[in-house]
Design an enzyme around this catalytic site. Structure first.
Site, PDB file in Angstrom:
ATOM      1  N   CYS A 237       5.799  -7.021   7.505  1.00  0.00           N
ATOM      2  CA  CYS A 237       7.000  -6.374   8.411  1.00  0.00           C
ATOM      3  C   CYS A 237       7.083  -7.982   9.342  1.00  0.00           C
ATOM      4  O   CYS A 237       6.678  -8.393   9.866  1.00  0.00           O
ATOM      5  CB  CYS A 237       6.126  -5.491   9.041  1.00  0.00           C
TER       6      CYS A 237
ATOM      7  N   CYS B 158       3.583   8.558   1.184  1.00  0.00           N
ATOM      8  CA  CYS B 158       4.367   7.550   1.924  1.00  0.00           C
ATOM      9  C   CYS B 158       4.286   6.089   1.706  1.00  0.00           C
ATOM     10  O   CYS B 158       3.306   5.932   0.893  1.00  0.00           O
ATOM     11  CB  CYS B 158       2.781   7.199   3.375  1.00  0.00           C
TER      12      CYS B 158
ATOM     13  N   CYS C 185       0.588  -1.188  15.695  1.00  0.00           N
ATOM     14  CA  CYS C 185       0.193  -1.081  14.573  1.00  0.00           C
ATOM     15  C   CYS C 185      -0.623  -2.512  13.689  1.00  0.00           C
ATOM     16  O   CYS C 185       0.038  -4.234  13.607  1.00  0.00           O
ATOM     17  CB  CYS C 185       1.787  -1.318  13.639  1.00  0.00           C
TER      18      CYS C 185
ATOM     19  N   GLU D  98       1.074  -1.339   0.199  1.00  0.00           N
ATOM     20  CA  GLU D  98      -0.177   0.063  -0.063  1.00  0.00           C
ATOM     21  C   GLU D  98       1.054   0.965  -0.197  1.00  0.00           C
ATOM     22  O   GLU D  98       1.908   1.542   1.058  1.00  0.00           O
ATOM     23  CB  GLU D  98      -1.114   0.289   1.166  1.00  0.00           C
TER      24      GLU D  98
ATOM     25  N   CYS E 287       5.163  -4.902  15.811  1.00  0.00           N
ATOM     26  CA  CYS E 287       4.905  -3.502  17.059  1.00  0.00           C
ATOM     27  C   CYS E 287       2.892  -3.874  17.077  1.00  0.00           C
ATOM     28  O   CYS E 287       2.057  -3.848  16.186  1.00  0.00           O
ATOM     29  CB  CYS E 287       5.092  -2.742  15.875  1.00  0.00           C
TER      30      CYS E 287
ATOM     31  N   GLY F 269       6.394  -2.044   6.557  1.00  0.00           N
ATOM     32  CA  GLY F 269       8.151  -2.510   6.442  1.00  0.00           C
ATOM     33  C   GLY F 269       9.297  -1.477   7.395  1.00  0.00           C
ATOM     34  O   GLY F 269       8.857  -0.749   7.437  1.00  0.00           O
TER      35      GLY F 269
ATOM     36  N   SER G 145      10.514   5.222  14.819  1.00  0.00           N
ATOM     37  CA  SER G 145       8.892   5.831  15.657  1.00  0.00           C
ATOM     38  C   SER G 145       9.447   4.678  17.438  1.00  0.00           C
ATOM     39  O   SER G 145       9.576   3.625  17.568  1.00  0.00           O
ATOM     40  CB  SER G 145       9.293   4.233  15.506  1.00  0.00           C
ATOM     41  N   PHE G 146       8.945   5.908  17.912  1.00  0.00           N
ATOM     42  CA  PHE G 146      10.355   5.451  19.619  1.00  0.00           C
ATOM     43  C   PHE G 146       8.330   5.176  20.772  1.00  0.00           C
ATOM     44  O   PHE G 146       9.119   4.129  20.973  1.00  0.00           O
ATOM     45  CB  PHE G 146      10.191   7.453  19.922  1.00  0.00           C
ATOM     46  N   HIS G 147       8.040   6.039  21.032  1.00  0.00           N
ATOM     47  CA  HIS G 147       6.297   5.461  21.206  1.00  0.00           C
ATOM     48  C   HIS G 147       5.865   5.370  22.368  1.00  0.00           C
ATOM     49  O   HIS G 147       5.524   4.749  23.806  1.00  0.00           O
ATOM     50  CB  HIS G 147       5.861   4.700  20.922  1.00  0.00           C
TER      51      HIS G 147
ATOM     52  N   CYS H 196      -1.991   6.284   9.776  1.00  0.00           N
ATOM     53  CA  CYS H 196      -0.243   6.101  10.517  1.00  0.00           C
ATOM     54  C   CYS H 196      -0.872   4.323  11.224  1.00  0.00           C
ATOM     55  O   CYS H 196      -1.797   4.641  11.794  1.00  0.00           O
ATOM     56  CB  CYS H 196       0.152   6.875  11.225  1.00  0.00           C
TER      57      CYS H 196
END
Length: 395
Positions: free
Chosen positions: A137, A130, A144, A117, A141, A197, A251-253, A371
């Site tokens: 992947c 994007c 996600c 996508e 996560c 990915g 990508s911390f979070h 996202c």
């Protein structure tokens, strides 16, 4: 671009792509040196090869040529020779969905019938595409949607840069006949490697594709208009600065290893302290080229005042901005979006500490294009490495 007249519009493209003859080499994805070598191997005199590379490169990446017949500054006999040895191949657009906010999501089919996508987000001052770097992947996560799809394979450089070209085709974003290059504002002005990915787990192909995208005599996107997002593949971070040189997003979070282990499992391999040390050494980290920390806001998980204060302490000394992302829900998601008042409070704490803390406006939620929502319908094929290599022409 035509805006959607209804909340969701879907346009399925049913014209099948004409497949290239076996044995032909795809021009797309070859760097200048590789293209020169391929032309010489196909019979182009070595003394002419550099000039031919420049001519073909401009046709493909400046003017968006899709066959050799239209390359009018090449002799007809040479165009025929090119057609006997090469083709110009992009991912096949299977479908296009248009959100009520104008966001477009493409489903693109690549070699082997796999799908990825791609999302185009139009804004007043820019248009951001994007793109994906893998089918599926490996990172799983937990917030996600893409992470629920197993990794099928890495994309090739052709398939990565081809996503940009496919979208430009659809948006009519190439110069038109008789039009000077740069005469119209570009619809795709920014690229983010934030699709399906982990880009740093497909480093070589991502690097080669972005070098093509940044080439000043081709697609010509500034490196500062390209952002690579990684979940924290620490050994490749310095290499990213040296060999690609684009902007970096993390990508911390989470602000503790306990929480990040659950949200971003790669943290078990490279915990927060190791990741931050690599970022402090990042060669391009400066006030003008800040590292972006992406932080998805999950209700009662990582959104407390204490989390905000810990985050400020963790990133001290790193030129940074904090991109706060309201969680975009997907079917079966184990989390909820933080309340808006909580998100704003979190942002205010960060801002008062001296860091930019924009709250990302959710885009394309009604077509699952926001996202963390991307996931193609492709299921992992049980194929050998040799079979997958054959699909992408590496056998």
């Amino acid at each position: 671009m035509t805006q959607a007249s209804a909340p969701i519009t879907q346009d399925v493209l049913t014209i099948p792509r004409k497949l290239p003859e076996p044995g032909l080499t795809n021009i797309v994805g070859l760097g200048r040196d590789a293209l020169r070598a391929a032309l010489i191997a196909a019979g182009t005199p070595e003394k002419q090869a550099k000039m031919r590379v420049n001519q073909i490169w401009q046709w493909v990446y400046v003017w968006g040529a899709r066959d050799f017949d239209g390359m009018t500054n090449l002799a007809k006999s040479y165009r025929a020779e090119l057609a006997e040895n090469f083709y110009i191949g992009l991912p096949e657009m299977v479908s296009r969905q248009i959100s009520s906010d104008g966001t477009q999501k493409y489903l693109a089919r690549i070699a082997g019938g796999h799908e990825v996508e791609v999302v185009y987000i139009p804004e007043e001052d820019r248009g951001t595409l994007c793109i994906s770097s893998q089918v599926g992947c490996t990172l799983t996560c937990s917030f996600c949607h893409t992470g629920t799809q197993k990794l099928v394979r890495n994309l090739t450089a052709a398939e990565i840069v081809g996503q940009i070209m496919m979208a430009r085709d659809d948006l009519d974003d190439w110069p038109r006949p008789g039009e000077a290059y740069g005469e119209r504002p570009r619809l795709i002005s920014n690229i983010v490697l934030m699709g399906m990915g982990e880009p740093l787990y497909n480093f070589d192909a991502v690097r080669d594709a972005m070098k093509i995208a940044m080439d000043g005599e081709g697609i010509s996107l500034s490196r500062r208009r390209i952002t690579l997002s990684t979940s924290g593949v620490v050994p490749e971070i310095a290499r990213c600065a040296e060999e690609i040189g684009c902007m970096l997003a993390i990508s911390f979070h989470a602000t503790t290893d306990e929480v990040r282990d659950r949200l971003v499992p790669i943290n078990k391999k490279w915990p927060i302290a190791e990741l931050l040390e690599a970022l402090r050494k990042y060669p391009k980290a400066s006030n003008s080229e800040r590292i972006t920390f992406e932080y998805v806001m999950l209700k009662d998980v990582n959104d407390s005042d204490e989390d905000a204060h810990r985050l400020i302490k963790l990133i001290k000394g790193i030129p940074a901005k904090i991109n706060l992302i309201p969680f975009n829900e997907w079917p079966g998601a184990p989390y909820q979006r933080s309340d808006w008042a909580r998100i704003k409070r979190f942002a205010d704490i960060i801002y008062k500490a001296g860091y930019a803390s924009p709250i990302r406006t959710p885009r394309g939620e009604d077509i699952m294009a926001a996202c963390g929502q991307l996931k193609s319908a492709t299921e992992r094929a049980r194929k050998s490495r040799a079979e997958i290599a054959a699909e992408i022409g590496e056998a």
